[in-house]
Design a protein around this motif. Structure first.
Motif, PDB file in Angstrom:
ATOM      1  N   THR A 232       0.844  -1.199   0.000  1.00  0.00           N
ATOM      2  CA  THR A 232       0.000   0.000   0.000  1.00  0.00           C
ATOM      3  C   THR A 232       0.874   1.242   0.000  1.00  0.00           C
ATOM      4  O   THR A 232       1.764   1.372   0.847  1.00  0.00           O
ATOM      5  N   PRO A 233       0.659   2.194  -0.937  1.00  0.00           N
ATOM      6  CA  PRO A 233       1.505   3.403  -0.989  1.00  0.00           C
ATOM      7  C   PRO A 233       1.530   4.181   0.322  1.00  0.00           C
ATOM      8  O   PRO A 233       2.560   4.749   0.691  1.00  0.00           O
ATOM      9  N   ALA A 234       0.422   4.182   1.054  1.00  0.00           N
ATOM     10  CA  ALA A 234       0.352   4.946   2.305  1.00  0.00           C
ATOM     11  C   ALA A 234       1.143   4.306   3.434  1.00  0.00           C
ATOM     12  O   ALA A 234       1.281   4.910   4.500  1.00  0.00           O
ATOM     13  N   LYS A 235       1.691   3.105   3.205  1.00  0.00           N
ATOM     14  CA  LYS A 235       2.465   2.423   4.238  1.00  0.00           C
ATOM     15  C   LYS A 235       3.924   2.234   3.850  1.00  0.00           C
ATOM     16  O   LYS A 235       4.689   1.659   4.625  1.00  0.00           O
ATOM     17  N   LYS A 236       4.316   2.703   2.692  1.00  0.00           N
ATOM     18  CA  LYS A 236       5.674   2.473   2.211  1.00  0.00           C
ATOM     19  C   LYS A 236       6.666   3.408   2.896  1.00  0.00           C
ATOM     20  O   LYS A 236       6.324   4.511   3.312  1.00  0.00           O
ATOM     21  N   THR A 237       7.912   2.948   2.987  1.00  0.00           N
ATOM     22  CA  THR A 237       8.973   3.710   3.632  1.00  0.00           C
ATOM     23  C   THR A 237       9.789   4.487   2.602  1.00  0.00           C
ATOM     24  O   THR A 237       9.562   4.377   1.393  1.00  0.00           O
ATOM     25  N   LEU A 238      10.764   5.220   3.078  1.00  0.00           N
ATOM     26  CA  LEU A 238      11.498   6.159   2.231  1.00  0.00           C
ATOM     27  C   LEU A 238      12.222   5.512   1.042  1.00  0.00           C
ATOM     28  O   LEU A 238      12.218   6.088  -0.040  1.00  0.00           O
ATOM     29  N   ILE A 256      13.968  12.827  -9.081  1.00  0.00           N
ATOM     30  CA  ILE A 256      14.461  11.639  -8.370  1.00  0.00           C
ATOM     31  C   ILE A 256      15.709  11.984  -7.568  1.00  0.00           C
ATOM     32  O   ILE A 256      15.883  11.546  -6.423  1.00  0.00           O
ATOM     33  N   LEU A 257      16.584  12.806  -8.159  1.00  0.00           N
ATOM     34  CA  LEU A 257      17.784  13.230  -7.439  1.00  0.00           C
ATOM     35  C   LEU A 257      17.425  14.110  -6.245  1.00  0.00           C
ATOM     36  O   LEU A 257      18.113  14.078  -5.223  1.00  0.00           O
ATOM     37  N   ALA A 258      16.335  14.872  -6.358  1.00  0.00           N
ATOM     38  CA  ALA A 258      15.873  15.669  -5.215  1.00  0.00           C
ATOM     39  C   ALA A 258      15.396  14.753  -4.082  1.00  0.00           C
ATOM     40  O   ALA A 258      15.682  15.003  -2.903  1.00  0.00           O
ATOM     41  N   VAL A 259      14.684  13.678  -4.434  1.00  0.00           N
ATOM     42  CA  VAL A 259      14.251  12.704  -3.428  1.00  0.00           C
ATOM     43  C   VAL A 259      15.461  12.056  -2.763  1.00  0.00           C
ATOM     44  O   VAL A 259      15.514  11.908  -1.527  1.00  0.00           O
ATOM     45  N   LEU A 260      16.459  11.679  -3.573  1.00  0.00           N
ATOM     46  CA  LEU A 260      17.659  11.054  -3.022  1.00  0.00           C
ATOM     47  C   LEU A 260      18.409  12.010  -2.097  1.00  0.00           C
ATOM     48  O   LEU A 260      18.921  11.600  -1.051  1.00  0.00           O
ATOM     49  N   THR A 261      18.467  13.273  -2.480  1.00  0.00           N
ATOM     50  CA  THR A 261      19.157  14.262  -1.647  1.00  0.00           C
ATOM     51  C   THR A 261      18.479  14.399  -0.289  1.00  0.00           C
ATOM     52  O   THR A 261      19.142  14.398   0.760  1.00  0.00           O
ATOM     53  N   LEU A 262      17.156  14.505  -0.296  1.00  0.00           N
ATOM     54  CA  LEU A 262      16.427  14.619   0.965  1.00  0.00           C
ATOM     55  C   LEU A 262      16.504  13.327   1.786  1.00  0.00           C
ATOM     56  O   LEU A 262      16.425  13.363   3.010  1.00  0.00           O
ATOM     57  N   SER A 263      16.671  12.189   1.095  1.00  0.00           N
ATOM     58  CA  SER A 263      16.732  10.909   1.789  1.00  0.00           C
ATOM     59  C   SER A 263      18.051  10.720   2.526  1.00  0.00           C
ATOM     60  O   SER A 263      18.078  10.191   3.648  1.00  0.00           O
ATOM     61  N   VAL A 264      19.152  11.111   1.883  1.00  0.00           N
ATOM     62  CA  VAL A 264      20.467  10.889   2.509  1.00  0.00           C
ATOM     63  C   VAL A 264      20.838  11.999   3.478  1.00  0.00           C
ATOM     64  O   VAL A 264      21.726  11.814   4.322  1.00  0.00           O
ATOM     65  N   LEU A 265      20.157  13.139   3.393  1.00  0.00           N
ATOM     66  CA  LEU A 265      20.508  14.276   4.246  1.00  0.00           C
ATOM     67  C   LEU A 265      20.415  13.964   5.737  1.00  0.00           C
ATOM     68  O   LEU A 265      21.335  14.310   6.495  1.00  0.00           O
ATOM     69  N   PRO A 266      19.359  13.278   6.220  1.00  0.00           N
ATOM     70  CA  PRO A 266      19.305  12.975   7.664  1.00  0.00           C
ATOM     71  C   PRO A 266      20.475  12.115   8.136  1.00  0.00           C
ATOM     72  O   PRO A 266      21.019  12.346   9.229  1.00  0.00           O
TER      73      PRO A 266
END
Length: 289
Positions: A232-238, A256-266
């Motif tokens: 389910t899309p509402a239950k998927k993780t990063l 997609i690169l913006a998503v990756l940037t926000l993902s690795v930033l934390p």
């Protein structure tokens, strides 16, 4: 006089060799820095382009103009939902993993009993099991117990596959703590439980921090189990968020690169904050061992 000249010459030779060694080390460190930073530079820079600007401007040219809508669209399309679910799964998994690892490593490192070598060897042997060969059995198990397509389905595998390495490292770390500390506490009236919670556990903070960072990064980026056990899309993780932003008819690489940037930033921020604990944990085991 001749002896002084020889000593002075040896000192100058040693100093020259030291400078050369440092120059070589700095040279290779700079090469490693460039090789490490280039992918991040590529990712961040191209995340500020429009969809087809990479083809028109080249991937290593500065964006012109800088396009910030990629990040706005990512945030508007539920990025923080994926982020929050990943935080919940990784947080619970890490807490459980650290607690179980500490409880398992303490008797293996401080107590002598007949099954100690066998249990320790079994745990070490589990490190050789590839996690992906268990996808089908875990899928069937989570379906049977009703955990399929829920965040609970990920916590069990994450903890289970992090435990062997964690117990192995933490056992070796606890063995380096002098037994005289426990013996002194026992003379003062401490029992095994008090020794564990008041002495061994506080002295193992650097080792626990190292395990938390090491396993936290692996859990944060884990894809195979998340892709298999969540639908389910509402239950998927990063790690599964990329499928949401790839585009319907064409691949929008900048977003997609913006998503990756926000993902690795934390993870980068956490590593910068806790890097001293990671180094201390690694060095403590090396020096004491």
């Amino acid at each position: 006089m001749a002896r002084n000249n020889t000593t002075s010459a040896d000192y100058r030779s040693s100093k020259i060799k030291s400078k050369i060694a440092w120059a070589i080390a700095i040279f290779f460190a700079c090469i490693m820095l460039v090789l490490t930073l280039t992918p991040f530079f590529f990712m961040i820079m191209n995340s500020f382009r429009k969809q087809f600007d990479m083809l028109q401007q080249g991937v290593f040219h500065l964006p012109h103009p800088w396009y910030f809508d990629n990040y706005i669209n990512v945030v508007k399309n539920g990025f923080f939902g994926y982020f929050l679910r990943s935080v919940i799964v990784v947080g619970i998994s890490l807490v459980l993993m650290l607690i179980i690892s500490a409880f398992a490593a303490y008797p293996l490192s401080r107590m002598n009993f007949k099954l100690n070598p066998l249990i320790y060897a079994t745990i070490v042997a589990m490190m050789s099991v590839p996690m992906h060969v268990t996808l089908i059995p875990i899928f069937k198990l989570t379906t049977a117990i009703g955990f399929y397509d829920s965040l609970k389905a990920l916590i069990g595998p994450y903890v289970a596959f992090a435990l062997p390495m964690s117990v192995f490292i933490l056992t070796a770390f606890m063995k380096t703590i002098p037994k005289e500390i426990e013996e002194s506490a026992e003379i003062d009236g401490c029992n095994r439980y008090q020794n564990f919670f008041k002495i061994i556990l506080p002295l193992s903070k650097s080792g626990l921090s190292t395990l938390a960072i090491y396993n936290g990064v692996a859990m944060w980026n884990e894809f195979a189990f998340a892709n298999t056990l969540l639908i389910t899309p509402a239950k998927k993780t990063l790690p599964l968020a990329l499928g949401q932003f790839k585009g319907e008819h064409s691949l929008d690489i900048p977003i997609i690169l913006a998503v990756l940037t926000l993902s690795v930033l934390p993870m980068i921020i956490l590593f910068i904050i806790f890097q001293d604990k990671l180094v201390k944990g690694m060095m403590a085991g090396a020096v004491k061992g």
